[in-house]
Motif scaffolding. Structure first.
Motif, PDB file in Angstrom:
ATOM      1  N   MET A   1       0.845  -1.177   0.000  1.00  0.00           N
ATOM      2  CA  MET A   1       0.000   0.000   0.000  1.00  0.00           C
ATOM      3  C   MET A   1       0.890   1.241   0.000  1.00  0.00           C
ATOM      4  N   ASP A   2       0.458   2.235  -0.738  1.00  0.00           N
ATOM      5  CA  ASP A   2       1.209   3.488  -0.754  1.00  0.00           C
ATOM      6  C   ASP A   2       1.218   4.101   0.637  1.00  0.00           C
ATOM      7  N   GLY A   3       2.311   4.701   0.973  1.00  0.00           N
ATOM      8  CA  GLY A   3       2.433   5.345   2.275  1.00  0.00           C
ATOM      9  C   GLY A   3       3.096   4.485   3.327  1.00  0.00           C
ATOM     10  N   LEU A   4       3.201   3.174   3.077  1.00  0.00           N
ATOM     11  CA  LEU A   4       3.881   2.287   4.022  1.00  0.00           C
ATOM     12  C   LEU A   4       5.260   1.938   3.475  1.00  0.00           C
ATOM     13  N   LYS A   5       6.254   1.940   4.332  1.00  0.00           N
ATOM     14  CA  LYS A   5       7.588   1.523   3.913  1.00  0.00           C
ATOM     15  C   LYS A   5       8.312   0.866   5.079  1.00  0.00           C
ATOM     16  N   VAL A   6       9.187  -0.061   4.735  1.00  0.00           N
ATOM     17  CA  VAL A   6      10.016  -0.742   5.736  1.00  0.00           C
ATOM     18  C   VAL A   6      11.388  -0.100   5.702  1.00  0.00           C
ATOM     19  N   SER A   7      11.929   0.191   6.857  1.00  0.00           N
ATOM     20  CA  SER A   7      13.225   0.852   6.942  1.00  0.00           C
ATOM     21  C   SER A   7      14.129   0.099   7.912  1.00  0.00           C
ATOM     22  N   ASP A   8      15.377  -0.093   7.511  1.00  0.00           N
ATOM     23  CA  ASP A   8      16.382  -0.650   8.416  1.00  0.00           C
ATOM     24  C   ASP A   8      17.051   0.515   9.123  1.00  0.00           C
ATOM     25  N   ALA A   9      17.050   0.491  10.435  1.00  0.00           N
ATOM     26  CA  ALA A   9      17.571   1.607  11.222  1.00  0.00           C
ATOM     27  C   ALA A   9      18.719   1.152  12.109  1.00  0.00           C
ATOM     28  N   ASN A  10      19.761   1.962  12.149  1.00  0.00           N
ATOM     29  CA  ASN A  10      20.864   1.793  13.104  1.00  0.00           C
ATOM     30  C   ASN A  10      20.702   2.906  14.128  1.00  0.00           C
ATOM     31  N   LEU A  11      20.357   2.543  15.342  1.00  0.00           N
ATOM     32  CA  LEU A  11      20.031   3.520  16.372  1.00  0.00           C
ATOM     33  C   LEU A  11      20.986   3.414  17.552  1.00  0.00           C
ATOM     34  N   VAL A  12      21.101   4.501  18.286  1.00  0.00           N
ATOM     35  CA  VAL A  12      21.749   4.486  19.591  1.00  0.00           C
ATOM     36  C   VAL A  12      20.656   4.841  20.593  1.00  0.00           C
ATOM     37  N   VAL A  13      20.358   3.906  21.480  1.00  0.00           N
ATOM     38  CA  VAL A  13      19.310   4.103  22.476  1.00  0.00           C
ATOM     39  C   VAL A  13      19.982   4.368  23.815  1.00  0.00           C
ATOM     40  N   TYR A  14      19.582   5.466  24.466  1.00  0.00           N
ATOM     41  CA  TYR A  14      20.163   5.854  25.748  1.00  0.00           C
ATOM     42  C   TYR A  14      19.311   5.307  26.880  1.00  0.00           C
ATOM     43  N   ILE A  15      19.953   4.583  27.792  1.00  0.00           N
ATOM     44  CA  ILE A  15      19.259   3.890  28.872  1.00  0.00           C
ATOM     45  C   ILE A  15      19.746   4.396  30.226  1.00  0.00           C
ATOM     46  N   HIS A  16      18.806   4.567  31.126  1.00  0.00           N
ATOM     47  CA  HIS A  16      19.125   5.017  32.477  1.00  0.00           C
ATOM     48  C   HIS A  16      19.856   3.892  33.219  1.00  0.00           C
ATOM     49  N   PRO A  17      20.833   4.231  34.056  1.00  0.00           N
ATOM     50  CA  PRO A  17      21.588   3.210  34.787  1.00  0.00           C
ATOM     51  C   PRO A  17      20.730   2.277  35.646  1.00  0.00           C
ATOM     52  N   SER A  18      19.593   2.741  36.120  1.00  0.00           N
ATOM     53  CA  SER A  18      18.732   1.895  36.947  1.00  0.00           C
ATOM     54  C   SER A  18      18.159   0.710  36.157  1.00  0.00           C
TER      55      SER A  18
END
Length: 128
Positions: A1-18
């Motif tokens: 369907m138009d408007g939908l796309k799949v993307s491969d992402a390389n992310l850096v997620v920041y996590i709290h020490p707790s």
């Protein structure tokens, strides 16, 4: 369907020490916060994510509360419609001044009177 796309992402997620002893759960929580909101970086609305891989090491950020960054590879399903793109939807309510539709089964949209094309007309039928 138009408007939908799949993307491969390389992310850096920041996590709290707790949350250091529950990294996988923290990653899911952070990525879930992206769902159903427009994101300028991805140029669309994130509908679904799948974490493909995460790094085993993390980089600690200095500061008052030293978060640590985890590299993550994820596959994202994005809803990214463009101007003049045709989308299908189910009409939920018709009014003289607007049309209310559900797009993709989850997204509610309203088409205002000034945006309704001229070939569509409104006629009131009285039922007796």
């Amino acid at each position: 369907m138009d408007g939908l796309k799949v993307s491969d992402a390389n992310l850096v997620v920041y996590i709290h020490p707790s949350k250091a002893n529950r990294v996988r759960q923290a990653l899911r929580g952070e990525l879930s916060s992206l769902l159903f909101k427009y994101n300028e970086v991805f140029d669309g609305v994130v509908l679904v994510y799948d974490i493909l891989a995460q790094s085993k090491s993390a980089k600690i950020l200095p500061g008052l509360s030293p978060y640590f960054g985890v590299n993550v590879k994820a596959k994202l399903l994005l809803f990214s419609p463009k101007p003049d793109m045709l989308l299908e939807g189910k009409v939920m309510k018709l009014r003289k001044e607007s049309i209310h539709v559900i797009v993709l089964g989850f997204s509610y949209a309203t088409i205002a009177e000034e945006d309704i094309r001229g070939e569509f007309t409104y006629k009131t039928v009285r039922l007796s």
